[in-house]
Scaffold this active site. Structure first.
Site, PDB file in Angstrom:
ATOM      1  N   GLY A 110      -6.498  28.481 -32.226  1.00  0.00           N
ATOM      2  CA  GLY A 110      -7.881  28.860 -32.483  1.00  0.00           C
ATOM      3  C   GLY A 110      -8.395  30.022 -31.665  1.00  0.00           C
ATOM      4  O   GLY A 110      -7.719  31.040 -31.482  1.00  0.00           O
ATOM      5  N   TYR A 121     -21.758  16.378 -28.976  1.00  0.00           N
ATOM      6  CA  TYR A 121     -21.320  17.770 -28.957  1.00  0.00           C
ATOM      7  C   TYR A 121     -22.468  18.683 -28.509  1.00  0.00           C
ATOM      8  O   TYR A 121     -22.284  19.549 -27.639  1.00  0.00           O
ATOM      9  CB  TYR A 121     -20.837  18.183 -30.349  1.00  0.00           C
ATOM     10  CG  TYR A 121     -20.414  19.621 -30.446  1.00  0.00           C
ATOM     11  CD1 TYR A 121     -19.217  20.056 -29.888  1.00  0.00           C
ATOM     12  CD2 TYR A 121     -21.212  20.562 -31.095  1.00  0.00           C
ATOM     13  CE1 TYR A 121     -18.824  21.383 -29.965  1.00  0.00           C
ATOM     14  CE2 TYR A 121     -20.832  21.885 -31.183  1.00  0.00           C
ATOM     15  CZ  TYR A 121     -19.637  22.297 -30.618  1.00  0.00           C
ATOM     16  OH  TYR A 121     -19.259  23.624 -30.699  1.00  0.00           O
ATOM     17  N   GLY A 169      -7.827  26.350 -23.390  1.00  0.00           N
ATOM     18  CA  GLY A 169      -7.826  26.077 -24.822  1.00  0.00           C
ATOM     19  C   GLY A 169      -7.103  27.165 -25.590  1.00  0.00           C
ATOM     20  O   GLY A 169      -7.510  27.548 -26.692  1.00  0.00           O
ATOM     21  N   ALA A 170      -5.991  27.649 -25.020  1.00  0.00           N
ATOM     22  CA  ALA A 170      -5.337  28.845 -25.555  1.00  0.00           C
ATOM     23  C   ALA A 170      -4.188  28.556 -26.502  1.00  0.00           C
ATOM     24  O   ALA A 170      -3.532  29.487 -26.976  1.00  0.00           O
ATOM     25  CB  ALA A 170      -4.828  29.713 -24.406  1.00  0.00           C
ATOM     26  N   SER A 224     -22.253  27.100 -27.692  1.00  0.00           N
ATOM     27  CA  SER A 224     -22.481  27.034 -29.138  1.00  0.00           C
ATOM     28  C   SER A 224     -23.971  27.038 -29.414  1.00  0.00           C
ATOM     29  O   SER A 224     -24.773  26.524 -28.616  1.00  0.00           O
ATOM     30  CB  SER A 224     -21.864  25.748 -29.709  1.00  0.00           C
ATOM     31  OG  SER A 224     -22.268  25.545 -31.059  1.00  0.00           O
TER      32      SER A 224
END
Length: 283
Positions: A18, A167, A14-15, A142
């Site tokens: 963000g 999520y 996920g680079a 999270s």
């Protein structure tokens, strides 16, 4: 030898934007050999240029779509072919979906990307991590895991799908996975921890319903952390020598705290591991 990130190989998923991009920048600045993973070629190469411009480092990149188990397997194979060591794996890629979607593998997409993508990639790279121990696996979870449910008879929300429920379940799975991984790696020199980086202003909520986006923009975004601030606790788990022997913990605001009681259930963690292995055909 005291842990130092300089010269170590770090794979960050996920680079392309963000948190993952901000983490890549900081790790490259500290001398790590960073391998950035993104889904889109244009955005990922642009992110590589950002890291180069800000740090003078020369990170490399690989492409993968974590909604596809085939793509995840190709990523692992490409990494193993090109790099002879892996010191740190940062599981960060993720997303959410307004309506229930199935991947090409027939799995609910939020669970597939946010949890099974981490599970499969880590499994495929474990031997390389063990070979280079001491090594670390850092899983971005999270605080949204708190209060989440885990129904093994309906993991994909065939009944009652909602974006936040999906999520939360995927993030609960992250915490359980990181803890069970630590248990299975005990004595190997490879640590596994998860964390809540804070409420960060990233693109993950681009999949939110249209009616919710103005509310997020007006009421939530002013309180979001920047990606740079959100990356700080990730970077600490990767780099801090004091955490060399810390494993199986969940962090919020940079300190270890107890996760939700369900996330501490060892029987649930073991069952999730077995179910996940079946879903990715790892057994």
């Amino acid at each position: 030898m005291t842990w130092s990130i300089e010269g170590r190989t770090v794979l960050v998923t996920g680079a392309s934007n963000g948190l993952g991009l901000a983490t890549s920048v900081e790790l490259a600045r500290r001398g790590a050999t960073v391998v950035m993973v993104g889904r889109d070629l244009t955005r990922t190469t642009a992110a590589v240029e950002v890291v180069r411009a800000r740090t003078g480092a020369r990170p490399s990149f690989l492409l993968a779509d974590f909604s596809s188990q085939s793509s995840t397997r190709k990523l692992a194979a490409a990494f193993l072919d090109r790099y002879d060591r892996l010191d740190v794996l940062v599981n960060n890629a993720g997303g959410v979906h307004r309506t229930r979607r199935l991947t090409e593998d027939g799995i609910e997409a939020t669970f597939a990307v946010n949890h099974l993508g981490y599970f499969l990639l880590t499994d495929l790279l474990l031997d390389r991590l063990r070979a280079g121990a001491p090594a670390r696996v850092v899983t971005v979870a999270s605080a949204g895991h708190r209060g989440a449910t885990l129904d093994f008879d309906d993991l994909g929300f065939e009944r009652g799908y909602a974006i936040m429920k999906a999520y939360g379940r995927s993030k609960l799975a992250n915490v359980l996975f990181a803890a069970e991984l630590a248990h299975r790696l005990e004595g190997s020199g490879v640590t596994s921890n998860s964390l809540h980086p804070g409420a960060v202003d990233t693109g993950i909520w681009s999949g939110a319903p249209a009616w919710a986006k103005p509310l997020i923009r007006v009421f939530a975004r002013p309180f979001f952390l920047s990606p740079q601030d959100g990356a700080e606790p990730i970077v600490r788990l990767v780099t801090d020598p004091a955490l060399e022997d810390v494993t199986g913990r969940y962090f919020e605001k940079g300190v270890p705290v107890d996760p939700d009681p369900l996330a501490r259930d060892e029987a649930v963690a073991a069952r999730l591991w077995d179910v996940s292995a079946t879903l990715v055909r790892a057994i």
